[in-house]
Design a protein around this motif. Sequence first.
Motif, short mmCIF file in Angstrom:
data_model
loop_
_atom_site.label_atom_id
_atom_site.label_comp_id
_atom_site.label_asym_id
_atom_site.label_seq_id
_atom_site.Cartn_x
_atom_site.Cartn_y
_atom_site.Cartn_z
N SER A 1 0.84 -1.17 0.05
CA SER A 1 0.08 -0.15 -0.03
C SER A 1 1.09 1.29 -0.02
CB SER A 1 -1.04 0.07 1.11
OG SER A 1 -0.06 0.03 2.60
N ALA A 2 0.16 2.31 -0.37
CA ALA A 2 0.98 3.63 -0.49
C ALA A 2 -0.04 4.78 0.03
CB ALA A 2 1.60 3.98 -1.76
N ASP A 3 0.66 5.80 0.28
CA ASP A 3 -0.41 7.18 0.44
C ASP A 3 -1.53 7.11 -0.46
OD1 ASP A 3 1.12 7.65 2.63
OD2 ASP A 3 2.66 8.98 1.75
N GLU A 4 -2.55 7.74 -0.04
CA GLU A 4 -3.75 7.50 -1.01
C GLU A 4 -3.34 8.46 -2.26
OE1 GLU A 4 -8.52 8.69 -0.74
OE2 GLU A 4 -7.36 8.48 1.12
N ASN A 5 -3.12 9.71 -2.21
CA ASN A 5 -2.77 10.40 -3.61
C ASN A 5 -1.84 9.83 -4.44
OD1 ASN A 5 -4.62 12.33 -2.39
ND2 ASN A 5 -3.13 13.70 -1.54
N GLU A 6 -0.68 9.39 -3.83
CA GLU A 6 0.31 8.79 -4.53
C GLU A 6 -0.22 7.40 -5.18
OE1 GLU A 6 3.62 8.16 -1.86
OE2 GLU A 6 4.72 9.82 -2.76
N LEU A 7 -1.02 6.66 -4.35
CA LEU A 7 -1.41 5.52 -5.03
C LEU A 7 -2.46 5.78 -6.14
CD1 LEU A 7 -1.91 2.56 -5.06
CD2 LEU A 7 -3.75 2.89 -3.20
N ARG B 1 17.50 -1.36 -21.76
CA ARG B 1 17.48 -0.40 -20.50
C ARG B 1 16.65 0.43 -20.91
NH1 ARG B 1 22.69 -0.18 -20.99
NH2 ARG B 1 22.97 -1.78 -19.71
N PHE B 2 16.54 1.38 -22.09
CA PHE B 2 16.02 2.30 -22.33
C PHE B 2 14.27 2.13 -22.25
CE2 PHE B 2 13.15 4.31 -25.64
CZ PHE B 2 13.33 5.74 -25.35
N ILE B 3 13.70 0.93 -22.76
CA ILE B 3 12.55 0.68 -22.40
C ILE B 3 12.10 0.42 -21.16
CG2 ILE B 3 10.55 -1.29 -22.85
CD1 ILE B 3 12.21 -1.77 -25.51
N ARG B 4 12.87 -0.42 -20.23
CA ARG B 4 12.63 -0.46 -18.88
C ARG B 4 12.66 0.71 -18.18
NH1 ARG B 4 16.28 -4.00 -18.36
NH2 ARG B 4 17.77 -2.78 -17.07
N ASN B 5 13.67 1.65 -18.19
CA ASN B 5 13.87 3.02 -17.60
C ASN B 5 12.53 3.85 -18.10
OD1 ASN B 5 16.28 2.30 -16.47
ND2 ASN B 5 17.38 3.26 -17.98
N LEU B 6 12.16 3.61 -19.33
CA LEU B 6 10.86 4.63 -19.88
C LEU B 6 9.66 4.38 -19.11
CD1 LEU B 6 10.16 6.68 -21.87
CD2 LEU B 6 9.33 4.71 -23.73
N ARG B 7 9.75 2.89 -18.94
CA ARG B 7 8.51 2.43 -18.19
C ARG B 7 8.59 2.79 -16.68
NH1 ARG B 7 4.65 -1.87 -18.53
NH2 ARG B 7 4.18 -2.68 -16.49
N GLU B 8 9.72 2.63 -16.18
CA GLU B 8 9.55 2.83 -14.60
C GLU B 8 9.70 4.36 -14.14
OE1 GLU B 8 13.39 1.15 -13.51
OE2 GLU B 8 12.63 -1.01 -13.40
N ASN B 9 10.15 5.16 -15.32
CA ASN B 9 10.16 6.51 -15.06
C ASN B 9 8.75 7.07 -15.15
OD1 ASN B 9 12.74 7.01 -14.48
ND2 ASN B 9 13.27 7.15 -16.68
N TYR B 10 8.04 6.50 -16.27
CA TYR B 10 6.71 6.82 -16.27
C TYR B 10 5.80 6.37 -15.18
CZ TYR B 10 1.87 7.13 -17.96
OH TYR B 10 0.43 7.25 -18.22
N LEU B 11 5.93 5.33 -14.93
CA LEU B 11 5.15 4.62 -13.59
C LEU B 11 5.54 5.19 -12.27
CD1 LEU B 11 4.98 0.85 -14.49
CD2 LEU B 11 3.07 2.43 -14.85
N ARG B 12 6.88 5.29 -12.00
CA ARG B 12 7.16 5.98 -10.70
C ARG B 12 6.31 5.39 -9.56
NH1 ARG B 12 5.79 10.45 -13.65
NH2 ARG B 12 4.12 11.06 -12.32
N LYS B 13 6.95 4.26 -9.55
CA LYS B 13 6.34 3.57 -8.24
C LYS B 13 6.58 4.15 -6.90
CE LYS B 13 5.55 -1.08 -6.02
NZ LYS B 13 6.14 -2.58 -6.28
N PRO B 14 5.74 4.63 -6.12
CA PRO B 14 5.90 5.10 -4.96
C PRO B 14 6.54 4.25 -3.78
CG PRO B 14 3.60 4.82 -5.09
CD PRO B 14 4.22 4.36 -6.46
N ASP B 15 7.16 4.62 -2.59
CA ASP B 15 7.39 3.79 -1.58
C ASP B 15 6.12 3.20 -0.92
OD1 ASP B 15 10.03 4.60 -1.87
OD2 ASP B 15 9.67 6.39 -0.19
N THR B 16 6.23 1.93 -0.54
CA THR B 16 5.15 1.29 -0.35
C THR B 16 5.27 0.69 1.21
OG1 THR B 16 6.26 -0.85 -1.14
CG2 THR B 16 4.63 0.39 -2.62
N ARG B 17 4.05 0.33 1.88
CA ARG B 17 4.22 -0.44 3.06
C ARG B 17 3.48 -1.62 2.95
NH1 ARG B 17 1.98 4.68 3.60
NH2 ARG B 17 -0.47 3.67 3.62
N LEU B 18 3.80 -2.62 3.82
CA LEU B 18 2.99 -3.96 3.80
C LEU B 18 2.09 -4.14 4.79
CD1 LEU B 18 6.47 -6.31 3.51
CD2 LEU B 18 5.01 -5.37 1.75
N SER B 19 1.08 -4.86 4.36
CA SER B 19 -0.23 -5.01 5.51
C SER B 19 0.25 -6.22 6.36
CB SER B 19 -1.24 -5.51 4.66
OG SER B 19 -1.17 -6.47 3.58
#
Length: 873
Positions: free
Chosen positions: A455-461, A515-533
């Motif tokens: 899970s992550a902060d509501e706005n970031e999620l 590397r370009f495709i992976r970085n492009l995807r990761e930079n676009y998605l920008r997965k936030p820091d997460t917590r575990l339930s």
Amino acid sequence: MGGTSVLIKENVKEDTSIIHKESDINVLIEAASRVIAPLWPISTFAARNPWMGLENQPFDQVAEWLKNTRDIDIYPSASMILSANSKGEIDEDFLKINLQRWLDSHSFHIPRDVAEQFCRAALKLDPIPSNLLSSNKLDKLVEEISELNTDNIENSPMQPISSRIENQNGERLVNILDHHIIKWCKLYLDESQAGWTMPNREEGFFRAWKRLIAYDPALSKNQRKSLKDIPEDPHIAIKKALSVLEIPESEIQTYLEGHLLALPGWAGMMLWRSRQSSHEHALLTEYLAVRISMECALIKPYLPLSNQQSEEKKSITPLLAAWIHWGDLTTEAWSQMSAAEQNEYLSFAYSFDENLRRKLWLEAWEQTHTDRLSQKISSKQRKTNEKKSTLAQLAFCIDVRSEPFRRQLEKEGPFETIGIAGFFGLPIATNELGSKHSHPSLPVILQPQHKIKESADENELKSYQQRKQAVNSLSNTFKTMKQNVLASLLLPELSGPWLSLQMVARSFAPRRADRFIRNLRENYLRKPDTRLSLNHVHNTETEIPVGFSEEEKVNYAHQALKMMGLTDNFASLVVICGHGSQSTNNPYAAALDCGACGGAAGGFNARVLAALCNLPEVREKLSFESIEIPEDTVFVAAEHKTTVDELHWIYVPELSVSAQEAFDRIEAIMPKVSQNANADRLAQLPNFYSKIKSPRAEAHRFAEDWSEIRPEWGLARNAAFIIGQRELTQDCDLEGRAFLHNYDWQQDESGDLLANIIAGPGTVTQWINLQYYASTVVPHYYGSGNKATQTVTAGLGVMQGNASDLLAGLPWQSVMQSDYEAYHSPLRLLIVIHSPNEYVERLLKNDSALREKVQNGWVRLASIDPEGRWENW
């Protein structure tokens, strides 16, 4: 031989003279199903022992039965054996000992020296010349043998009747039957590739097939009419077909076995699906109803069948030729023998057949491996009670690919490495951030008991979910257009420029493109820091609870630390290391991630365990269990990427001063560890050149090149499972061939820890071992052939071409050095336990499954007592 059916039928009622009830058919099908194994979809590939239902019988009996039923040899081929012998992997002294033991255990009425000479010559594994087998002189000698006693030469077990009939074009009806069954299985099982699903699929396989079969243009009018009139119930349909085909009651089970073994991949998938949900619990029965009903329709024009008695003399020719070729027997000497003497000679040659010869070689190969492993361990063995200060402790999966990496890591500093099953004893399903679905993250032999969510902060999620949905929508739209008849005509015009550019980039600059495709995807998605339930959630609508109760948190942490033998002398930094793989355009990616856990990489589990062990309340309660974790000890999580031999950090909380020092030291040495591990590992790949300057860069190319058919060897050449303290093997180069699980018998007075290791990781390692074994010795039946010519089908698995069995095992590239030379050594798993002998005796007494596997030759067992004495059980 028929041994399998005979033994299995001990579980079936003796009186099977009349099958009246549905339950009678179900009992026979359940018994017959033991000749196949469940097959998971390739996206969740799990190593499987193809003979898991046959372990109540000796390995050599199953080998003989498979030779008789399917003409399948499950011993290594002569070429594999001779190649291993030429490379010094087999000590021929063991072969001589095994031969003498076999001769001593059998009574025969021919001179011992003559028998030995024949056996020694036959064990050279050179084939009998074809000109001898076809010579007129040999034919005449065979014709003269009229009184040969062939009671010990058994008839082949019952096979599908269609395997005995050819149509007017010379094609065997069983091949036509298989082609039809493959087509219908693909239609029913497909869940992701077909644009149009099979009509009436929700009614089950048999009824959906029955509604459509009357319109199948691939069948004749009479065949369609015949199939249209079959009963609606699959059990009744089977009974009707058995009656029309006049299958004797005593042969029904072997007849069903023959049909299951005809396409063990598709049948295995039906078996797996039947165990996944109550809705499809009768799927294997429906599969057999379809198959047998279709066989009945195909052979109807050929009924009634004439009894085709096999001519026993056909087996005499190679036996007599063997004596002439290997026994230096002249035709004159043969002619002067009495009929009784001739019978003795032929019976002896029949007993010392090709299966037995290769069995003796395999056992010598295995004994050589055992002997050399014992010498390697004993020459390097340390006292297990030695304790030294360590900067960090790192717990790795028992996976054989961890052993070389651990060895390189230990060379670079005061680091202690630990082996444990890579799901770390956590029976969880993982629900990653932004995903509506969870997937099991544990060995397939177990079921998840908890769900852990990110899970992550509501706005970031919310923002992350929108970005992820956009990516998924684009992917789903592309897939939908591909499968739509009209839209697919427009798709090349829309996607052509982008896909052409991607193809060129991936082909000529794979590392940069990936590397370009992976970085492009990761930079676009920008997965936030997460917590575990981690905390238990009440009143959830899920089938399994989310999170753990307070007691469960402590229990799972305690259990994992006990399994690792990490209950005192904690370092300031403890690294829990899962493992995963990295490859591109690879249907077998899941097999490289983890062959036991259905492709689930271990990083998530590592993070969960590290987080649990850092909780103050967990540490406080662990102290009541005599596990005192120092305040400055911090648990972190990482993932070992096996294709590139790198350690990727997943969870690093705030570190204490001493833990930070250890962390920085690991970071500093990791490039060297990775470089050395890559150099050792890549040197084993057939298309790696030693002159390459950077093994690390080449490892990344293997991982990122979409044309690379062998990104890594996986678990090839696995041969042993060593259960003991790391001090036992720390100075040994085990060549990446051993699973390593920590175990301290002094902390296991009851033997429960050892029993759990054998029941869990022991079973998994055996499955992996026999998966590689089977894929090597019978690649056309238990493997999956050449990766370059495979077709991914129905989103389930791979075929060769568009109408083959659903291939169940590993591709050639995972086990073969070349088209003609194996890389994997097909040896049955050697389990080595470091403990007093009474521990092993107690284990064998209490664990009937292990005792059966050892006695029947499915695994090998050895032990090392506290004084370092090795014993084979």
